[in-house]
Every structure is written in C-alpha cells, then in structure tokens.
Write a protein that holds these residues in place. Structure first.
Motif, short mmCIF file in Angstrom:
data_model
loop_
_atom_site.label_atom_id
_atom_site.label_comp_id
_atom_site.label_asym_id
_atom_site.label_seq_id
_atom_site.Cartn_x
_atom_site.Cartn_y
_atom_site.Cartn_z
N GLU A 113 0.83 -1.20 0.00
CA GLU A 113 0.00 0.00 0.00
C GLU A 113 0.87 1.26 0.00
N MET A 114 1.93 1.24 0.80
CA MET A 114 2.80 2.42 0.88
C MET A 114 3.59 2.62 -0.41
N VAL A 115 3.95 1.55 -1.06
CA VAL A 115 4.66 1.66 -2.34
C VAL A 115 3.77 2.36 -3.37
N ILE A 116 2.49 1.97 -3.42
CA ILE A 116 1.57 2.59 -4.37
C ILE A 116 1.34 4.06 -4.02
N ILE A 117 1.11 4.35 -2.74
CA ILE A 117 0.88 5.74 -2.32
C ILE A 117 2.08 6.61 -2.67
N THR A 118 3.29 6.12 -2.34
CA THR A 118 4.50 6.91 -2.60
C THR A 118 4.75 7.04 -4.10
N GLY A 119 4.51 5.96 -4.84
CA GLY A 119 4.70 6.02 -6.29
C GLY A 119 3.79 7.05 -6.95
N GLN A 120 2.55 7.11 -6.49
CA GLN A 120 1.62 8.09 -7.04
C GLN A 120 2.02 9.52 -6.66
N VAL A 121 2.58 9.69 -5.48
CA VAL A 121 3.08 11.02 -5.10
C VAL A 121 4.19 11.45 -6.05
N ILE A 122 5.10 10.54 -6.34
CA ILE A 122 6.20 10.86 -7.26
C ILE A 122 5.65 11.26 -8.62
N ARG A 123 4.57 10.59 -9.06
CA ARG A 123 3.94 10.91 -10.34
C ARG A 123 3.08 12.17 -10.27
N GLY A 124 2.82 12.65 -9.05
CA GLY A 124 1.95 13.82 -8.90
C GLY A 124 0.48 13.48 -9.04
N LYS A 125 0.12 12.23 -8.70
CA LYS A 125 -1.26 11.77 -8.86
C LYS A 125 -1.86 11.37 -7.52
#
Length: 307
Positions: free
Chosen positions: A74-86
C-alpha cells in the motif's frame, strides 16, 4: 515505515507541490507514521500469543507477515503516485491509475482479513492475566472496526454517481461528507473544518490497538500509589469500561461525520451524546473501583481480602 517516514518528511520540506488541498507528501508521511506505531504493537501482541498458545505461533506469524507485506505494498503505491503527482485513493482518471487504486483496495481488504485472523487468535488465548488479555482483545477489535470504516470512504458520493451515469466519473470515493475533498482543514491532520470527515473515526478506531493496552500500562504504573488499582479485578473492570467508552466515542465520531458535521463544530445532538458517554463512563468507572470482599478458605482458616 521508519525509512518512508524520513523520506516523506524530506519531501514535505523540499517539494512544494499541493494535491487535493494538502502538501503532496502529507499522505505518505501520515500513513508511514501510523504504521510505525501499528506494526510494533501487532508484533508485541503476536509475541504474547505465541507464548500463551504455542500452536497459534505459526498461524500468527503468517498473519503478521501478511499485515506487514500488505502495508508495504500500500505504501509503495501511495508513494509512487506522489512521485507521479497523482492521487492514490479513489483515482480512476486513467486505466493505470484505476489499476493501482484497485490493487490498493484489494491489498487493504487482505490486510483487514489478516487483522481479523489475529483478533480471532487472540480470543482463543489467555495471555499474562485477564486484564492484559482483554486489553489486547478489545484493542484488536477496535482497530478492526476503525479499519473497516475505511470502506465507507470508497463509496461514491451522490455527485460522483451522477457523473458516472454520464461517463465522466474520474474520482470515486471521498474522505469528506457534505463537502468536496481538499477544502479547509485542521492543522497537521487536514481533517475538514467545513463538513464531515470519515478519516477522524478511521484514525481514532485504528489506534485503539495501542491506547487500550496503554491504558492498562497506566493503571499498573499507578497501582503502587493507589491501593485499589492493585486488585486485578479492578484493573479488568476499568479496562472494559475504557474499551466500552472508546467504542461509544468511535460510534459518535462516525455518526457525526456521516451527518456532514465538522469535528470542531458539534451540534446539540452531538454534544448531548458526548455528555451521555462522559457521564456513563464516569459512573461505570466509579462502580468498577468498588471492590467486594473475597473469602478464601483453607487449613481451617478464613481470610477476608478487601482493597
């Protein structure tokens, strides 16, 4: 989670992007801090379970591993979306965003089921003493209830239902009730100050996992100074009273949010319910502190034990 807390804190300091009315790194920071408190508590509970019921040690280990792995994904997805600005939650803007959100939703369901398994294991084990046993059990049940409230956020709002009918729904689900996400919020938490916010009850319930056992720790720490608290029966009663009051406040926070009411602007009904909980809790605590003599018979002698 400790590493992600540090990374998110750095992100808050150096990245000035804003998403849905909040600093973009605020969500991973809050989630990581929450998991930092959550994981060691579950680890401690599983250690008690392993000592009390050796047969449940292995199933408990697997359930704990599922919790850890699901939390990390879950944290990987949340952080990945932050990096993408989504946005990570409720996002169906593109097929890829939708796939990530659906994966995260499935992950949360798996995490909740693993928590349920651990709670059931705890109800099958007698831990160090009755007060500890019930503090751990009640904390686990409250955490389950709090986590389960997250599913309410995944429900489409009336506006989103209308948009879905026209094929324009890009966001499905919301933290806030009665207002749009991203409006005015409280410092640090970001909880809505203009409408209901389901994150409040979600947060409060999940951290019953720590607060109910910590309440027992406080009672034990105070026992040398207050004689009545040395009685294990009194400790057990007070733990049950605290858990009951906690559950009542959790229900009140959920009810308040579902009515679209901000935490800091309660109406008369909310204040009346809060007063009732306070009075009932005080009365129950007073009753719990009253001890009754116990007669112990042995070797033709009788001793009256009273706190």
């Amino acid at each position: 989670m400790v590493v992600l807390t540090v990374v998110s804190a750095i992100g808050l300091a150096v990245d000035d992007r804003v998403l849905v009315g909040a600093p973009i790194w605020a969500k991973p920071f809050k989630f990581a801090v929450s998991f930092v408190a959550y994981a060691p508590t579950f680890a401690w509970m599983l250690s008690l379970l392993g000592r009390a019921r050796p047969r449940l040690r292995r199933p408990g280990w697997w359930a704990g591993t599922v919790v850890a792995a699901a939390s990390m994904l879950e944290m990987v997805i949340i952080t990945g979306q932050v990096i993408r600005g989504k946005r990570s939650h409720f996002n169906h803007e593109t097929p890829f965003d939708s796939m990530l959100y659906n994966t995260m939703a499935l992950t949360v369901l798996v995490l909740w089921l693993a928590m349920l398994a651990i709670a059931l294991f705890l109800f099958r084990a007698r831990l160090a003493d009755r007060a500890t046993t019930w503090a751990v059990r009640c904390g686990a049940v409250l955490a389950l209830a709090g986590a389960g409230l997250g599913f309410l956020m995944a429900q489409a709002t009336p506006e989103q239902v209308a948009a879905a009918g026209s094929g324009e729904a890009k966001i499905v689900g919301a933290h806030s009730v009665g207002v749009a996400d991203g409006g005015p919020g409280m410092p640090l938490t970001g909880w809505s100050t203009t409408g209901g916010d389901l994150r409040i009850a979600h947060f409060f319930g999940m951290h019953g996992l720590q607060l109910i056992p910590l309440f027992l720790v406080l009672l034990v720490a105070l026992a040398p100074r207050f004689a009545r608290l040395r009685d294990e029966r009194v400790q057990l009663r007070l733990v049950l009273v605290a858990a009951g009051a906690y559950a009542a406040v959790l229900a009140l926070l959920t009810w308040q949010a579902l009515r679209g009411q901000p935490l800091i602007h309660p109406d008369g009904a909310t204040l009346a319910a809060a007063t009732l909980i306070l009075v009932a809790g005080a009365a129950a605590s007073f009753a719990a502190l009253r001890t009754t003599p116990v007669t112990v018979t042995g070797d033709d002698t009788e001793k009256e034990l009273a706190a």
